[in-house]
Design a protein around this motif. Structure first.
Motif, PDB file in Angstrom:
ATOM      1  N   VAL A  11      10.921  68.853  -0.889  1.00  0.00           N
ATOM      2  CA  VAL A  11      12.075  68.345  -0.819  1.00  0.00           C
ATOM      3  C   VAL A  11      13.105  69.423  -1.328  1.00  0.00           C
ATOM      4  O   VAL A  11      12.981  69.718  -2.613  1.00  0.00           O
ATOM      5  CB  VAL A  11      12.636  66.891  -1.249  1.00  0.00           C
ATOM      6  CG1 VAL A  11      13.978  66.499  -1.013  1.00  0.00           C
ATOM      7  CG2 VAL A  11      11.741  65.956  -0.542  1.00  0.00           C
ATOM      8  N   GLY A  29      16.113  59.716   4.740  1.00  0.00           N
ATOM      9  CA  GLY A  29      16.441  60.788   5.636  1.00  0.00           C
ATOM     10  C   GLY A  29      16.645  62.124   5.238  1.00  0.00           C
ATOM     11  O   GLY A  29      16.978  62.889   6.011  1.00  0.00           O
ATOM     12  N   SER A  30      16.110  62.438   3.938  1.00  0.00           N
ATOM     13  CA  SER A  30      16.076  63.992   3.498  1.00  0.00           C
ATOM     14  C   SER A  30      15.197  64.550   4.309  1.00  0.00           C
ATOM     15  O   SER A  30      13.637  64.214   4.623  1.00  0.00           O
ATOM     16  CB  SER A  30      15.772  63.983   1.974  1.00  0.00           C
ATOM     17  OG  SER A  30      16.802  63.449   1.271  1.00  0.00           O
ATOM     18  N   SER A  31      15.385  65.780   4.365  1.00  0.00           N
ATOM     19  CA  SER A  31      14.287  66.966   5.215  1.00  0.00           C
ATOM     20  C   SER A  31      13.167  67.179   4.126  1.00  0.00           C
ATOM     21  O   SER A  31      13.169  67.511   3.169  1.00  0.00           O
ATOM     22  CB  SER A  31      14.895  68.208   5.605  1.00  0.00           C
ATOM     23  OG  SER A  31      14.106  69.025   6.079  1.00  0.00           O
ATOM     24  N   VAL A  32      11.873  66.687   4.961  1.00  0.00           N
ATOM     25  CA  VAL A  32      10.659  66.942   4.170  1.00  0.00           C
ATOM     26  C   VAL A  32      10.059  68.244   4.891  1.00  0.00           C
ATOM     27  O   VAL A  32       9.642  68.113   6.191  1.00  0.00           O
ATOM     28  CB  VAL A  32       9.601  65.707   4.141  1.00  0.00           C
ATOM     29  CG1 VAL A  32       8.534  66.035   3.597  1.00  0.00           C
ATOM     30  CG2 VAL A  32      10.532  64.576   3.522  1.00  0.00           C
ATOM     31  N   VAL A  33       9.664  68.931   4.095  1.00  0.00           N
ATOM     32  CA  VAL A  33       8.948  70.522   4.711  1.00  0.00           C
ATOM     33  C   VAL A  33       7.604  70.343   4.429  1.00  0.00           C
ATOM     34  O   VAL A  33       7.146  70.173   3.083  1.00  0.00           O
ATOM     35  CB  VAL A  33       9.670  71.684   4.398  1.00  0.00           C
ATOM     36  CG1 VAL A  33      11.057  71.431   4.881  1.00  0.00           C
ATOM     37  CG2 VAL A  33       9.536  71.981   2.863  1.00  0.00           C
ATOM     38  N   GLY A  60       7.816  64.129  12.531  1.00  0.00           N
ATOM     39  CA  GLY A  60       8.358  65.155  13.382  1.00  0.00           C
ATOM     40  C   GLY A  60       6.984  65.908  14.008  1.00  0.00           C
ATOM     41  O   GLY A  60       7.260  66.927  14.837  1.00  0.00           O
ATOM     42  N   GLN A  85       8.792  74.695   7.100  1.00  0.00           N
ATOM     43  CA  GLN A  85       9.052  74.055   8.244  1.00  0.00           C
ATOM     44  C   GLN A  85       8.939  72.397   8.161  1.00  0.00           C
ATOM     45  O   GLN A  85       8.345  71.710   7.621  1.00  0.00           O
ATOM     46  CB  GLN A  85       7.924  74.313   9.297  1.00  0.00           C
ATOM     47  CG  GLN A  85       8.155  73.601  10.720  1.00  0.00           C
ATOM     48  CD  GLN A  85       6.933  73.867  11.682  1.00  0.00           C
ATOM     49  OE1 GLN A  85       6.420  74.820  11.719  1.00  0.00           O
ATOM     50  NE2 GLN A  85       6.795  73.061  12.620  1.00  0.00           N
ATOM     51  N   GLN A  86      10.180  71.990   8.775  1.00  0.00           N
ATOM     52  CA  GLN A  86      10.570  70.540   8.726  1.00  0.00           C
ATOM     53  C   GLN A  86       9.268  69.559   9.096  1.00  0.00           C
ATOM     54  O   GLN A  86       9.072  70.305  10.471  1.00  0.00           O
ATOM     55  CB  GLN A  86      11.787  70.225   9.017  1.00  0.00           C
ATOM     56  CG  GLN A  86      12.001  68.592   8.920  1.00  0.00           C
ATOM     57  CD  GLN A  86      13.532  68.180   9.507  1.00  0.00           C
ATOM     58  OE1 GLN A  86      14.453  68.870   9.080  1.00  0.00           O
ATOM     59  NE2 GLN A  86      13.607  67.271  10.175  1.00  0.00           N
ATOM     60  N   LEU A 129      10.885  63.162   7.704  1.00  0.00           N
ATOM     61  CA  LEU A 129      12.226  62.743   7.031  1.00  0.00           C
ATOM     62  C   LEU A 129      11.710  61.470   5.996  1.00  0.00           C
ATOM     63  O   LEU A 129      10.925  60.881   6.468  1.00  0.00           O
ATOM     64  CB  LEU A 129      13.388  61.927   7.880  1.00  0.00           C
ATOM     65  CG  LEU A 129      13.800  62.989   9.073  1.00  0.00           C
ATOM     66  CD1 LEU A 129      14.928  62.139   9.851  1.00  0.00           C
ATOM     67  CD2 LEU A 129      14.789  64.405   8.386  1.00  0.00           C
ATOM     68  N   SER A 130      12.203  61.828   4.803  1.00  0.00           N
ATOM     69  CA  SER A 130      11.815  60.705   3.904  1.00  0.00           C
ATOM     70  C   SER A 130      12.441  59.299   4.170  1.00  0.00           C
ATOM     71  O   SER A 130      13.294  59.051   4.895  1.00  0.00           O
ATOM     72  CB  SER A 130      12.577  61.310   2.452  1.00  0.00           C
ATOM     73  OG  SER A 130      13.878  61.135   2.459  1.00  0.00           O
TER      74      SER A 130
END
Length: 271
Positions: free
Chosen positions: A143, A174-178, A217, A228-229, A232-233
């Motif tokens: 994150v 909703g935070s982007s997780v990569v 995703g 790369q995403q 989402l958290s």
């Protein structure tokens, strides 16, 4: 009775005819150098014939001299022409040699330029590949801009094993997780206490896990790049609030966990 001279072939030659013959004979003898010794008394007495003979000899000598000069002039002209032709050929050969040398130099310059251009292209290609490898091998925080809120091996009743098998990153829902690095998805779905989770097999053979996601995703078998995403958290599964549970394992199975912070620091990240 009067006598008359016979006519026809028995007629005696006239004086003029005799003189002409003598002149011709004298001129012929003059060319052999025996004019004086063989002259007859009649020719010596004949002044007019001698004058004619002398005039023929002078003319013959003059003609010989003129002819020799003409031959010499012709030979000289031929030599000059031959020399001019030779000079022209030499000049043409020199020009051809110069053109060939110039063409060779141009070809060599073009070859060197092409070789250098090829080297530059190869250098750029190598640099691009290196940059791509660096990008693929570079690691990212799961994150961006986050930090660890619960450390590895923390104890408590919240975990069935009695200790935390990973670390928790601050991550509002909703935070982007990569993906922290390049790898292949080996699990993507419900993971019991982990809620919605993803497991990646990394290029170095280790495994990373991302738990409590609100959405996924990626799918199993998919290759992902570093950064790369993948989801989402959230706060699915055994969770007390939105955050990201992150684990590192030596195998895909539970219980083979490793220190996530040490793993990320080993790959150049400041955690």
């Amino acid at each position: 009775m009067a006598f008359t001279r016979a006519t026809g072939k028995h007629r005696a030659p006239s004086r003029l005819t005799r003189r002409s013959a003598q002149v011709v004979g004298l001129a012929a003898l003059a060319t052999t150098g025996v004019v004086g010794s063989l002259a007859s008394p009649a020719l010596a007495a004949d002044t007019e014939a001698a004058q004619v003979a002398d005039t023929g000899l002078i003319q013959a000598v003059a003609l010989d001299a003129t002819l020799a000069e003409q031959i010499d002039a012709q030979a000289h002209a031929q030599r000059q022409q031959a020399e001019a032709i030779a000079a022209a050929k030499a000049e043409a050969a020199a020009e051809a040699k110069a053109r060939a040398a110039k063409a060779k130099a141009k070809a060599e310059a073009e070859r060197k330029a092409e070789a250098r251009a090829k080297e530059v292209r190869e250098e750029k290609a190598r640099a691009a590949r290196a940059a791509e490898r660096a990008r693929l091998n570079a690691f990212h925080l799961p994150v961006a801009g986050s930090h660890v809120t619960t450390g590895y091996r923390s104890g408590g009743s919240l975990w069935s094993s009695g200790s935390h098998s990973g670390v928790d990153f601050l991550a509002p829902s909703g935070s982007s997780v990569v993906a922290v690095g390049a790898g292949t998805v080996v699990e993507a779905g419900w993971g019991g206490a982990y809620g919605n989770n993803i497991v990646l097999r990394m290029t170095d053979g280790t495994y990373t896990q991302y738990g409590h996601l609100s959405s996924i995703g990626v799918s199993v078998g998919q290759s992902v790049s570093s950064g790369q995403q993948i989801g989402l958290s959230g706060s699915t599964g055994n969770s007390t609030g939105p955050h990201l549970h992150f684990e590192v394992r030596s195998t895909p199975d539970y219980g083979s966990d490793m220190d996530p912070v040490g793993y990320l620091r080993l790959h150049g990240l400041s955690v």
